[in-house]
Scaffold this motif. Structure first.
Motif, PDB file in Angstrom:
ATOM      1  N   PRO A 254       0.829  -1.205   0.000  1.00 52.71           N
ATOM      2  CA  PRO A 254       0.000   0.000   0.000  1.00 52.71           C
ATOM      3  C   PRO A 254       0.861   1.251   0.000  1.00 52.71           C
ATOM      4  O   PRO A 254       1.943   1.275   0.594  1.00 52.71           O
ATOM      5  N   PHE A 255       0.398   2.271  -0.683  1.00 55.52           N
ATOM      6  CA  PHE A 255       1.084   3.566  -0.696  1.00 55.52           C
ATOM      7  C   PHE A 255       0.041   4.670  -0.564  1.00 55.52           C
ATOM      8  O   PHE A 255      -1.065   4.555  -1.097  1.00 55.52           O
ATOM      9  N   ASN A 256       0.404   5.736   0.144  1.00 53.43           N
ATOM     10  CA  ASN A 256      -0.398   6.951   0.131  1.00 53.43           C
ATOM     11  C   ASN A 256       0.039   7.827  -1.036  1.00 53.43           C
ATOM     12  O   ASN A 256       1.177   7.737  -1.499  1.00 53.43           O
ATOM     13  N   GLU A 257      -0.872   8.675  -1.500  1.00 56.92           N
ATOM     14  CA  GLU A 257      -0.556   9.616  -2.569  1.00 56.92           C
ATOM     15  C   GLU A 257      -0.721  11.034  -2.033  1.00 56.92           C
ATOM     16  O   GLU A 257      -1.799  11.402  -1.567  1.00 56.92           O
ATOM     17  N   GLN A 258       0.367  11.791  -2.050  1.00 57.01           N
ATOM     18  CA  GLN A 258       0.352  13.175  -1.566  1.00 57.01           C
ATOM     19  C   GLN A 258      -0.233  13.264  -0.157  1.00 57.01           C
ATOM     20  O   GLN A 258      -1.002  14.155   0.157  1.00 57.01           O
ATOM     21  N   GLY A 259       0.163  12.318   0.676  1.00 57.76           N
ATOM     22  CA  GLY A 259      -0.232  12.328   2.079  1.00 57.76           C
ATOM     23  C   GLY A 259      -1.635  11.849   2.356  1.00 57.76           C
ATOM     24  O   GLY A 259      -2.083  11.887   3.508  1.00 57.76           O
ATOM     25  N   ARG A 260      -2.326  11.377   1.332  1.00 60.64           N
ATOM     26  CA  ARG A 260      -3.726  10.940   1.523  1.00 60.64           C
ATOM     27  C   ARG A 260      -3.845   9.441   1.280  1.00 60.64           C
ATOM     28  O   ARG A 260      -3.196   8.882   0.398  1.00 60.64           O
ATOM     29  N   TYR A 261      -4.729   8.815   2.057  1.00 60.89           N
ATOM     30  CA  TYR A 261      -5.009   7.396   1.864  1.00 60.89           C
ATOM     31  C   TYR A 261      -5.734   7.197   0.539  1.00 60.89           C
ATOM     32  O   TYR A 261      -6.560   8.011   0.135  1.00 60.89           O
ATOM     33  N   SER A 262      -5.435   6.088  -0.109  1.00 59.48           N
ATOM     34  CA  SER A 262      -6.074   5.794  -1.388  1.00 59.48           C
ATOM     35  C   SER A 262      -7.440   5.144  -1.223  1.00 59.48           C
ATOM     36  O   SER A 262      -8.196   5.026  -2.191  1.00 59.48           O
ATOM     37  N   SER A 263      -7.762   4.725   0.001  1.00 58.07           N
ATOM     38  CA  SER A 263      -9.056   4.071   0.248  1.00 58.07           C
ATOM     39  C   SER A 263      -9.348   4.066   1.743  1.00 58.07           C
ATOM     40  O   SER A 263      -8.447   4.223   2.569  1.00 58.07           O
ATOM     41  N   ASP A 264     -10.606   3.858   2.082  1.00 56.58           N
ATOM     42  CA  ASP A 264     -10.973   3.721   3.489  1.00 56.58           C
ATOM     43  C   ASP A 264     -10.313   2.496   4.113  1.00 56.58           C
ATOM     44  O   ASP A 264      -9.934   2.511   5.287  1.00 56.58           O
ATOM     45  N   SER A 265     -10.184   1.431   3.326  1.00 60.34           N
ATOM     46  CA  SER A 265      -9.568   0.217   3.863  1.00 60.34           C
ATOM     47  C   SER A 265      -8.100   0.442   4.201  1.00 60.34           C
ATOM     48  O   SER A 265      -7.588  -0.083   5.195  1.00 60.34           O
ATOM     49  N   ASN A 266      -7.412   1.241   3.387  1.00 60.73           N
ATOM     50  CA  ASN A 266      -6.018   1.545   3.704  1.00 60.73           C
ATOM     51  C   ASN A 266      -5.913   2.430   4.937  1.00 60.73           C
ATOM     52  O   ASN A 266      -4.982   2.284   5.737  1.00 60.73           O
ATOM     53  N   ALA A 267      -6.854   3.343   5.110  1.00 61.16           N
ATOM     54  CA  ALA A 267      -6.865   4.173   6.323  1.00 61.16           C
ATOM     55  C   ALA A 267      -7.049   3.302   7.561  1.00 61.16           C
ATOM     56  O   ALA A 267      -6.362   3.480   8.578  1.00 61.16           O
ATOM     57  N   ALA A 268      -7.955   2.341   7.469  1.00 60.35           N
ATOM     58  CA  ALA A 268      -8.188   1.426   8.590  1.00 60.35           C
ATOM     59  C   ALA A 268      -6.956   0.551   8.836  1.00 60.35           C
ATOM     60  O   ALA A 268      -6.591   0.282   9.987  1.00 60.35           O
ATOM     61  N   PHE A 269      -6.326   0.114   7.759  1.00 63.64           N
ATOM     62  CA  PHE A 269      -5.123  -0.704   7.883  1.00 63.64           C
ATOM     63  C   PHE A 269      -4.006   0.082   8.561  1.00 63.64           C
ATOM     64  O   PHE A 269      -3.285  -0.444   9.422  1.00 63.64           O
ATOM     65  N   ASP A 270      -3.857   1.359   8.212  1.00 59.43           N
ATOM     66  CA  ASP A 270      -2.828   2.191   8.819  1.00 59.43           C
ATOM     67  C   ASP A 270      -3.075   2.359  10.317  1.00 59.43           C
ATOM     68  O   ASP A 270      -2.139   2.310  11.123  1.00 59.43           O
ATOM     69  N   THR A 271      -4.324   2.536  10.687  1.00 58.78           N
ATOM     70  CA  THR A 271      -4.670   2.636  12.110  1.00 58.78           C
ATOM     71  C   THR A 271      -4.302   1.346  12.835  1.00 58.78           C
ATOM     72  O   THR A 271      -3.739   1.373  13.936  1.00 58.78           O
ATOM     73  N   TRP A 272      -4.605   0.221  12.207  1.00 53.67           N
ATOM     74  CA  TRP A 272      -4.268  -1.079  12.801  1.00 53.67           C
ATOM     75  C   TRP A 272      -2.761  -1.242  12.936  1.00 53.67           C
ATOM     76  O   TRP A 272      -2.261  -1.733  13.953  1.00 53.67           O
ATOM     77  N   LEU A 273      -2.016  -0.816  11.913  1.00 56.74           N
ATOM     78  CA  LEU A 273      -0.558  -0.903  11.979  1.00 56.74           C
ATOM     79  C   LEU A 273      -0.011  -0.151  13.192  1.00 56.74           C
ATOM     80  O   LEU A 273       0.862  -0.646  13.908  1.00 56.74           O
TER      81      LEU A 273
END
Length: 198
Positions: free
Chosen positions: A133-152
């Protein structure tokens, strides 16, 4: 020992293989950084027999990787190497480097160390492919990636999905230019760079 198994490796191996078939077609010696279970090494080495596929990981993961390699008994998979990005690195030279789902697990200084070491172990035209997974310009590419980042971050404060631009800057400093950015299932990317100077 019972072989370790990652369901995500089973799911993502074919999409990744499609990228590697194109960008590693003329490569010969690949270093896989963070081979994990060893599933990717066996699958990609079997599908790309022209490649010498050198797996590597931290010491605690090597027995599981060996179990996969020993069972497959492929001629192009030497024994896995111990590699912690902050420690000693293999000599190479490798004309390709691959890593999957590692940058968000490592601390940022470890990511920096990884890229800084690449010019030392690679050929002048080496290709680098990184999946995850990668962010683009500091933003998550999806809600699932945002949730994954929180879990990380609940697993470790040093973990985070990395910004593509920040990773590109590290690649650029190491002499690698972005060649492809391929959308993958589950909101992941496979980003490919090639060494152009250094």
């Amino acid at each position: 020992m019972e072989k370790p198994h990652s369901p995500s490796c089973e799911r993502n191996r074919e999409p990744i293989l499609g990228v590697l078939r194109e960008h590693f077609a003329d490569r010969r010696q690949v270093l896989e950084i963070g081979s994990g279970t060893g599933q990717h090494a066996v699958h990609f080495a079997a599908a790309l027999p022209q490649l010498g596929w050198q797996s590597s990981d931290r010491a605690e993961n090597l027995p599981g990787i060996r179990a996969w390699l020993d069972e497959a008994a492929l001629p192009n998979t030497p024994p896995p190497l111990e590699l912690d990005v902050g420690g000693a690195w293999p000599n190479g030279p490798f004309d390709a480097v691959f890593s999957a789902n590692t940058l968000h697990i490592m601390a940022w200084p470890e990511v920096q160390r990884l890229f800084a070491r690449l010019p030392v172990i690679t050929t002048g035209d080496a290709v680098l492919a990184i999946y995850g997974p990668f962010n683009e310009q500091g933003r998550y590419s999806s809600d699932s990636n945002a949730a994954f980042d929180t879990w990380l971050k609940t697993r470790g404060a040093h973990m985070a999905i990395r910004d593509a631009e920040a990773v590109d800057a590290l690649a650029d400093a190491a002499g690698f230019r972005l060649r492809a950015d391929v959308a993958m299932p589950a909101n992941n990317r496979c980003r490919v760079w090639q060494r152009v100077h250094g």
